[in-house]
Design an enzyme around this catalytic site. Sequence first.
Site, PDB file in Angstrom:
ATOM      1  N   LYS A   1      31.484  47.420  43.477  1.00 17.66           N
ATOM      2  CA  LYS A   1      30.745  46.820  42.357  1.00 17.66           C
ATOM      3  C   LYS A   1      29.299  47.322  42.185  1.00 17.66           C
ATOM      4  O   LYS A   1      29.098  48.346  41.570  1.00 17.66           O
ATOM      5  CB  LYS A   1      30.834  45.305  42.433  1.00 17.66           C
ATOM      6  CG  LYS A   1      32.264  44.829  42.096  1.00 17.66           C
ATOM      7  CD  LYS A   1      32.343  43.411  41.600  1.00 17.66           C
ATOM      8  CE  LYS A   1      33.685  43.139  40.946  1.00 17.66           C
ATOM      9  NZ  LYS A   1      34.708  42.579  41.821  1.00 17.66           N
TER      10      LYS A   1
ATOM     11  N   PHE B   1      40.292  36.949  46.782  1.00 15.14           N
ATOM     12  CA  PHE B   1      40.616  38.033  45.850  1.00 15.14           C
ATOM     13  C   PHE B   1      40.111  39.351  46.422  1.00 15.14           C
ATOM     14  O   PHE B   1      38.938  39.470  46.762  1.00 15.14           O
ATOM     15  CB  PHE B   1      39.977  37.800  44.474  1.00 15.14           C
ATOM     16  CG  PHE B   1      40.298  38.898  43.492  1.00 15.14           C
ATOM     17  CD1 PHE B   1      41.440  38.832  42.714  1.00 15.14           C
ATOM     18  CD2 PHE B   1      39.475  40.015  43.385  1.00 15.14           C
ATOM     19  CE1 PHE B   1      41.761  39.871  41.833  1.00 15.14           C
ATOM     20  CE2 PHE B   1      39.793  41.057  42.506  1.00 15.14           C
ATOM     21  CZ  PHE B   1      40.932  40.977  41.726  1.00 15.14           C
TER      22      PHE B   1
ATOM     23  N   ASP C   1      34.850  41.429  52.995  1.00 16.30           N
ATOM     24  CA  ASP C   1      34.873  42.022  51.660  1.00 16.30           C
ATOM     25  C   ASP C   1      33.600  41.588  50.930  1.00 16.30           C
ATOM     26  O   ASP C   1      33.506  40.474  50.425  1.00 16.30           O
ATOM     27  CB  ASP C   1      36.131  41.556  50.915  1.00 16.30           C
ATOM     28  CG  ASP C   1      36.226  42.148  49.513  1.00 16.30           C
ATOM     29  OD1 ASP C   1      35.208  42.687  49.014  1.00 16.30           O
ATOM     30  OD2 ASP C   1      37.308  42.051  48.903  1.00 16.30           O
TER      31      ASP C   1
HETATM   32  C1  LIG Z   1      36.081  42.933  42.194  1.00  9.04           C
HETATM   33  C2  LIG Z   1      36.528  42.704  43.581  1.00  9.04           C
HETATM   34  C3  LIG Z   1      37.495  43.531  44.182  1.00  9.04           C
HETATM   35  C4  LIG Z   1      38.223  44.631  43.436  1.00  9.04           C
HETATM   36  O1  LIG Z   1      37.363  45.631  42.990  1.00  9.04           O
HETATM   37  P1  LIG Z   1      37.878  46.672  41.869  1.00  9.04           P
HETATM   38  O2  LIG Z   1      36.745  47.662  41.788  1.00  9.04           O
HETATM   39  O3  LIG Z   1      38.103  45.906  40.620  1.00  9.04           O
HETATM   40  O4  LIG Z   1      39.112  47.295  42.390  1.00  9.04           O
HETATM   41  C5  LIG Z   1      37.827  43.286  45.502  1.00  9.04           C
HETATM   42  N1  LIG Z   1      37.238  42.307  46.203  1.00  9.04           N
HETATM   43  C6  LIG Z   1      36.312  41.492  45.652  1.00  9.04           C
HETATM   44  C7  LIG Z   1      35.676  40.424  46.477  1.00  9.04           C
HETATM   45  C8  LIG Z   1      35.951  41.652  44.319  1.00  9.04           C
HETATM   46  O5  LIG Z   1      35.053  40.833  43.764  1.00  9.04           O
END
Ligand SMILES: *Cc1c(COP(=O)(O)O)cnc(C)c1O
Length: 397
Positions: free
Chosen positions: A255, A140, A226
């Site tokens: 985050k 994700f 990521d």
């Molecule tokens: C939450 C998340 C995203 C997306 O972040 P947003 O601030 O909601 O756009 C992307 N990659 C990972 C691994 C995430 O947990």
Amino acid sequence: MHSYSRQEHEVEAVFDKEKRYIMQTYRRPRIVISEGKGARLKDLLGNEYIDCVGGIAVNAVGYCHPAVVEALKEQVDRLMHVSNLYYTEPQVELAEKLVQITGMDKVFFCNSGAESVEAALKLAAKTTGKSGFIAAEGGFHGRTIGALSVTSGHKFRSAFEQLLLKHVKFVRYNDAEAIRAAIDDDTAAVILEPVQGETGVIVPSEGYLTEVRDICTDKGVLLILDEIQTGFGRTGRWFCKDYEAVEPDIMTIAKALGAGFPIGAMLAKSGIEFGAGEHASTFGGNPLACSAALASIGVIESERLVERSEELGAYFMNRVHEDGLDSRPIVKDVRGKGLMIGIELREACADIVDKALNRGVLINCTSDRVIRLVPPLVITKDELSRVIAVLEEIISS
Ligand SMILES: *Cc1c(COP(=O)(O)O)cnc(C)c1O
């Protein structure tokens, strides 16, 4: 905490307005959160909760940490925003700090996780002149068009397939050789989460990231990690990549970076960078966001929250094992790293979320069957112990 209590009919009015005026993209429990302190939240009826959602792994330093509140108040009084047409001090201070703690070389600031992934994909394409990406099944990376293109879930993609990048291959997570086999002449980069969050806290085998790093180096393909969810102590290291000392070419964070203030960043190794005008963001790295992030990182350091995450994560796993929660018939697996914990059930966990809420504990269910616990790292041992007791009570059947 204060009390901003309202009458029941006033709370009902909030639900009604939400339904009438807001696109119904979220399913929420029927409580209105009004304030928070540490790992505790209160709703408008005055009920208190121990929070194990942490704003989805955002509120690492807890709610209303005095150091963050102070930094924001001071900055609000001076300057909120001036755009990237000018230099500002908090932005360069935060950039230096991020380079120190990540081991990367340069930063581009944006405002969210998905934006940092967009920046990473553009940077990888620009650097290599190629357009292909390899991503993991179950991965994700966000909901914007580029980020969604490397996100695998059918439920996220199905209405938008026609918009998405065509040169994306999905391979099995935790299988480095599958990545080697998928790399072709058009591959710009491999993008991965060090632990898959949204898919249900999937922890790969030790050595996986190292192997992927070696394959990428060998094949001349960039590696994008990521760490949006795994960063800032969540897994018991500053960044999850630190467990194996893996060095990505590009890294995305967001985050927990801003302690709840919206901010994201994309970092890269030297030589991999945008030139003048190639990418930009009006709000990216604004003084208020950067002040929040600097204060939050200061708290993580001074309160040793990275170590705390590792210790409390170990405590949780031990307790769960000693008490036998992990061997209950409906529990398929309990896993995690630090305070990023997944409890996979053999049935849907929506009911469990409601039951926990009624007992004063907020938890989140992801991938239908996985209870995901990503509490503020400042949660106390007593609070965590209470959470375990509640889980044991409601997962008994
Ligand atoms: C939450 C998340 C995203 C997306 O972040 P947003 O601030 O909601 O756009 C992307 N990659 C990972 C691994 C995430 O947990």
